[in-house]
Enzyme design. Structure first.
Site, PDB file in Angstrom:
ATOM      1  N   ARG A  80       2.927  10.841 -13.833  1.00 16.62           N
ATOM      2  CA  ARG A  80       3.816  10.496 -14.939  1.00 16.62           C
ATOM      3  C   ARG A  80       2.979   9.953 -16.087  1.00 16.62           C
ATOM      4  O   ARG A  80       1.849   9.502 -15.871  1.00 16.62           O
ATOM      5  CB  ARG A  80       4.840   9.456 -14.473  1.00 16.62           C
ATOM      6  CG  ARG A  80       5.787  10.002 -13.397  1.00 16.62           C
ATOM      7  CD  ARG A  80       6.674   8.906 -12.870  1.00 16.62           C
ATOM      8  NE  ARG A  80       5.901   7.976 -12.062  1.00 16.62           N
ATOM      9  CZ  ARG A  80       6.095   7.746 -10.786  1.00 16.62           C
ATOM     10  NH1 ARG A  80       7.070   8.344 -10.140  1.00 16.62           N
ATOM     11  NH2 ARG A  80       5.343   6.900 -10.114  1.00 16.62           N
ATOM     12  N   LYS A  88      -2.097  -3.494 -11.199  1.00  9.87           N
ATOM     13  CA  LYS A  88      -1.771  -2.775 -12.427  1.00  9.87           C
ATOM     14  C   LYS A  88      -2.109  -3.582 -13.674  1.00  9.87           C
ATOM     15  O   LYS A  88      -2.154  -3.052 -14.780  1.00  9.87           O
ATOM     16  CB  LYS A  88      -0.297  -2.375 -12.423  1.00  9.87           C
ATOM     17  CG  LYS A  88      -0.002  -1.279 -11.413  1.00  9.87           C
ATOM     18  CD  LYS A  88       1.484  -1.030 -11.274  1.00  9.87           C
ATOM     19  CE  LYS A  88       1.786   0.057 -10.281  1.00  9.87           C
ATOM     20  NZ  LYS A  88       1.135  -0.062  -8.997  1.00  9.87           N
ATOM     21  N   ASN A 145      -0.206  -2.706  -3.676  1.00  9.65           N
ATOM     22  CA  ASN A 145       1.134  -2.310  -3.231  1.00  9.65           C
ATOM     23  C   ASN A 145       1.491  -2.912  -1.882  1.00  9.65           C
ATOM     24  O   ASN A 145       0.679  -2.944  -0.969  1.00  9.65           O
ATOM     25  CB  ASN A 145       1.200  -0.783  -3.124  1.00  9.65           C
ATOM     26  CG  ASN A 145       0.973  -0.136  -4.468  1.00  9.65           C
ATOM     27  OD1 ASN A 145       1.896  -0.001  -5.246  1.00  9.65           O
ATOM     28  ND2 ASN A 145      -0.271   0.236  -4.761  1.00  9.65           N
ATOM     29  N   LYS A 168       2.196  -7.901 -17.017  1.00 10.89           N
ATOM     30  CA  LYS A 168       1.658  -8.714 -15.928  1.00 10.89           C
ATOM     31  C   LYS A 168       0.323  -9.345 -16.349  1.00 10.89           C
ATOM     32  O   LYS A 168       0.054 -10.496 -16.047  1.00 10.89           O
ATOM     33  CB  LYS A 168       1.469  -7.885 -14.649  1.00 10.89           C
ATOM     34  CG  LYS A 168       2.759  -7.536 -13.935  1.00 10.89           C
ATOM     35  CD  LYS A 168       3.555  -8.748 -13.517  1.00 10.89           C
ATOM     36  CE  LYS A 168       3.353  -9.101 -12.081  1.00 10.89           C
ATOM     37  NZ  LYS A 168       4.214 -10.199 -11.619  1.00 10.89           N
ATOM     38  N   SER A 174       8.278  -2.750   0.329  1.00 14.06           N
ATOM     39  CA  SER A 174       8.929  -3.531  -0.721  1.00 14.06           C
ATOM     40  C   SER A 174       9.685  -2.578  -1.654  1.00 14.06           C
ATOM     41  O   SER A 174       9.517  -1.364  -1.588  1.00 14.06           O
ATOM     42  CB  SER A 174       7.886  -4.322  -1.518  1.00 14.06           C
ATOM     43  OG  SER A 174       7.020  -3.439  -2.206  1.00 14.06           O
TER      44      SER A 174
END
Length: 190
Positions: free
Chosen positions: A168, A28, A70, A40, A74
């Site tokens: 989203r 990302k 990913n 990040k 997690s």
């Protein structure tokens, strides 16, 4: 947490003369469109700058960044969400039929971080490097949903349905592992 926390840990690592700090980043951070990715990326840049600043200085703390996608299972992973939805007999919610992501298991992620740390420290790579782990090909999230339905002994579309809920704000349909300004170099990590 991503930016200030990274800075705090990096500064503390340097202050206590740690051999190295390894930052775990995310896909990302490449062409970020949200706060998580942007913070990040800024953390990556901070660690890169510290590593370059001390480059060649004997006994200086090294700063390495490992970037990957990913991690299945997690916190925040789609797997626990799908498991809850299956348990509660709800439709599995997927944002978009074309949504893809890079996936790896927790075991693979930990192993690759440790391999990167070992290789980085033993081979003394050039300063300011970001290690990008080979994630293979991205997988459609809807395919993961269908596989989980089948693994539960159910038939997709009959016993359990997939519901598309829309992306989203700021969500990408696909993730990238490299920024277009970054040069890829093969490492010797097995």
């Amino acid at each position: 947490t991503n930016l200030i926390g990274t800075r705090n840990v990096a500064d503390a690592s340097r202050k206590c003369h740690a051999i190295a700090m390894i930052q775990v980043s995310t896909d990302k951070a490449v062409n970020p469109i949200g706060v998580m990715g942007a913070t990040k990326r800024l953390g990556e840049l901070y660690c890169q700058a510290l590593d370059i600043e001390n480059c060649g200085e004997s006994g200086a703390t090294r700063f390495f960044t490992v970037r990957f996608g990913n991690v299945l299972g997690s916190s925040g992973s789609v797997v626990p969400l799908f498991q809850r939805q299956l348990r509660d007999r709800l439709p599995l919610t997927v944002t978009h039929p074309d949504m893809t992501r890079f996936f790896m298991t927790i075991h693979e992620a930990v192993g690759l971080v440790l391999q990167t740390a070992n290789a980085a420290l033993s081979r003394n790579p050039r300063c300011g490097r970001i290690f990008v782990l080979d994630m293979g090909e991205p997988i459609k999230v809807v395919d993961i949903a269908h596989r989980m339905i089948k693994l539960s002994g159910l038939e997709p579309g009959v016993d359990a349905k997939v519901k598309f809920i829309g992306t989203r704000p700021g969500e990408k349909l696909f993730e990238q592992l490299f920024d277009k300004s970054e040069r890829r170099r093969q490492s010797e990590i097995a």
